[in-house]
Design a protein around this motif. Structure first.
Motif, short mmCIF file in Angstrom:
data_model
loop_
_atom_site.label_atom_id
_atom_site.label_comp_id
_atom_site.label_asym_id
_atom_site.label_seq_id
_atom_site.Cartn_x
_atom_site.Cartn_y
_atom_site.Cartn_z
N GLY A 168 0.82 -1.21 0.00
CA GLY A 168 0.00 0.00 0.00
C GLY A 168 0.85 1.25 0.00
O GLY A 168 2.08 1.19 0.00
N PRO A 169 0.21 2.41 0.04
CA PRO A 169 0.93 3.69 -0.05
C PRO A 169 1.47 4.15 1.30
O PRO A 169 1.01 3.73 2.36
N PHE A 170 2.46 5.01 1.24
CA PHE A 170 2.97 5.72 2.42
C PHE A 170 3.54 7.04 1.95
O PHE A 170 3.77 7.26 0.75
N MET A 171 3.81 7.93 2.89
CA MET A 171 4.36 9.25 2.58
C MET A 171 5.88 9.19 2.69
O MET A 171 6.42 8.89 3.75
N MET A 172 6.55 9.49 1.59
CA MET A 172 8.01 9.40 1.52
C MET A 172 8.60 10.81 1.40
O MET A 172 8.08 11.66 0.67
N GLY A 173 9.71 11.07 2.10
CA GLY A 173 10.37 12.36 2.05
C GLY A 173 9.93 13.28 3.17
O GLY A 173 9.21 12.87 4.10
N SER A 174 10.36 14.52 3.09
CA SER A 174 10.10 15.50 4.15
C SER A 174 9.29 16.67 3.61
O SER A 174 9.45 17.08 2.44
N VAL A 175 8.45 17.23 4.48
CA VAL A 175 7.65 18.40 4.10
C VAL A 175 8.52 19.64 4.13
O VAL A 175 9.59 19.67 4.76
N ASP A 176 8.08 20.66 3.45
CA ASP A 176 8.85 21.91 3.38
C ASP A 176 9.02 22.56 4.74
O ASP A 176 10.00 23.28 4.98
N THR A 177 8.07 22.34 5.66
CA THR A 177 8.12 23.00 6.96
C THR A 177 9.08 22.32 7.94
O THR A 177 9.32 22.85 9.03
N ASP A 178 9.63 21.14 7.55
CA ASP A 178 10.57 20.44 8.43
C ASP A 178 11.92 21.14 8.34
O ASP A 178 12.62 21.06 7.32
N THR A 179 12.29 21.86 9.40
CA THR A 179 13.52 22.65 9.39
C THR A 179 14.78 21.79 9.47
O THR A 179 15.88 22.26 9.18
N LEU A 180 14.62 20.51 9.85
CA LEU A 180 15.77 19.62 9.93
C LEU A 180 16.08 18.96 8.57
O LEU A 180 17.15 18.39 8.39
#
Length: 438
Positions: free
Chosen positions: A192-204
């Motif tokens: 199934g699907p999952f969210m890969m990578g980081s969002v723009d708001t993640d400062t790390l």
């Protein structure tokens, strides 16, 4: 030599015949001279003046006596002539016989020459036959030697193959015992699907982790822990592969992650473990052990909700993981508090973990997000120094580098005390990201 004597004999006979002819000629000449002399005397007597008939009678008597004497003298000559004729006939007969003898001698010589030629031809034929037999014998000997050499080579090859198979059986038997002694804990990750990578708001987050996107995977199994030293030592003992980390570390490191392992070392371990698990029936022949893709690793580490660390978004501490320290720890030291939503342990800190995924290659350059399994980044056949991706951070990293989405590039030939790996068990054929056949 016989011809020479025949020619001498003919020459002597001819010389004798010539002598006889000369004698006959002179005898005939003498008779003629006597007759002419007698006729001349008679003529002169008749020319004398007529005298008494007594003189005539006397002359006739004298002539008669002279004729008789001539006949008497001629008779032996006639006999000699007859003898000469007989001798001539004899000579002719001898000449004929000699000619016949010469012809027979010539025939004999011709027959002898023919015989000599036949003997020579026979000798030549025998020599050719002997040469052919010798050559054939040599060919047979060579063929026999070649056949013997091939048979010996075949036997040697079969013996070598048997020895290899025996060694393989012994190795497999030892590997079976070793694998049965070392449990590989696997956790199934649902498809199934999952969210890969980081969002723009993640400062790390770093730029190569963005943007966050959805990726769908098929179901697979992943190791609950990184491969440990004791597990890797079974592989080293079975295959003889060099591992420089093993020498200075004793039993106290048995449950620590295996480190100082290159990407090629990790791949070799996966191939060996595949064969071992096939042999003992732990996995089917349609499955293989391999390194995870970075998508498979990330989903097992964070689940489907895009969390920052395996346990959630709460910042890390020493109870949940090994980070910002001096050395590795046992792989189960922070379980279950530091486990992922699926129960996978040690996904943050302790050691960086190899994935199959390429950072870049000469043909495509850098593989950026969004993740696409089919764009060449998962080509395990690319060799050389094309960097592969490490995930998870290690014991010496700070909290920003032990996140689920962190990506780090590393030369596949290199190894480090801070780099280890864990394994995935998945079907051979389908692509894990799309389900399409390879």
């Amino acid at each position: 030599m016989d011809t020479f004597f025949i020619v001498i004999a003919i020459f002597l006979v001819m010389a004798l015949l010539a002598a006889v002819l000369v004698v006959l000629f002179f005898a005939t000449f003498l008779v003629i001279v006597l007759l002419v002399a007698m006729l001349a005397m008679m003529f002169f007597q008749l020319r004398k003046p007529a005298g008494s008939m007594g003189d005539v009678s006397t002359a006739l008597q004298n002539l008669t006596q002279s004729v008789q004497q001539g006949q008497t003298q001629i008779a032996p000559l006639v006999e000699k002539v007859a003898h000469l004729e007989l001798l001539t006939q004899t000579v002719d007969r001898v000449e004929g016989e000699l000619q016949g003898l010469a012809e027979r001698v010539s025939g004999v010589e011709q027959n002898q020459a023919a015989a000599n030629q036949g003997v020579s031809s026979l000798a030549t034929g025998l020599a050719q036959t002997e040469a052919a037999i010798t050559s054939r014998v040599g060919d047979v000997q060579q063929q026999s030697a070649d056949s013997l050499y091939r048979v010996s080579n075949d036997l040697a090859g079969q013996l070598g193959q048997i020895q290899k198979e025996l060694a393989a059986l012994q190795t497999n038997a030892k590997a079976r015992r070793d694998i049965e002694d070392v449990t590989i804990d696997l956790i199934r990750i649902p498809g199934g699907p999952f969210m890969m990578g980081s969002v723009d708001t993640d400062t790390l987050a770093t730029s190569d982790e963005k943007l966050q996107h959805e990726v769908s995977l098929m179901s697979y199994q992943i190791g609950k822990y990184p491969i440990t030293c004791v597990q890797y030592m079974r592989f080293v003992g079975a295959t003889g592969r060099a591992w420089r980390y093993a020498a200075p570390h004793g039993p106290e490191c048995a449950n620590h992650p295996a480190v100082v392992v290159s990407w090629y070392d990790a791949r070799a371990y996966c191939d060996w473990l595949t064969r071992c698990l096939w042999d003992i029936g732990r996995i089917s022949r349609d499955e293989v052990v391999r390194l995870p893709t970075e998508a498979e690793w990330e989903k097992a580490a964070r689940g489907t909700d895009g969390r920052i660390w395996p346990w959630g978004n709460k910042p890390p501490d020493g109870a949940r993981l090994n980070f910002n320290s001096d050395d590795t720890e046992p792989v189960d030291a922070h379980s279950p508090v530091g486990d992922s939503p699926y129960g996978v342990a040690d996904m943050a800190g302790n050691v960086w973990e190899w994935t199959n995924t390429l950072w870049s290659d000469p043909q495509h350059g850098q593989f950026k997000y969004p993740y696409n399994y089919s764009d060449g980044r998962e080509d395990f056949k690319v060799t050389g120094r094309a960097d592969r991706i490490l995930r998870g951070g290690s014991f010496y990293n700070k909290r920003a580098v032990v996140r689920c989405a962190i990506r780090y590039r590393y030369n596949p030939r290199h190894n480090s005390k801070g780099v280890g790996f864990r394994v995935v068990v998945a079907p051979v054929a389908p692509h894990p990201a799309t389900g399409a056949n390879q």
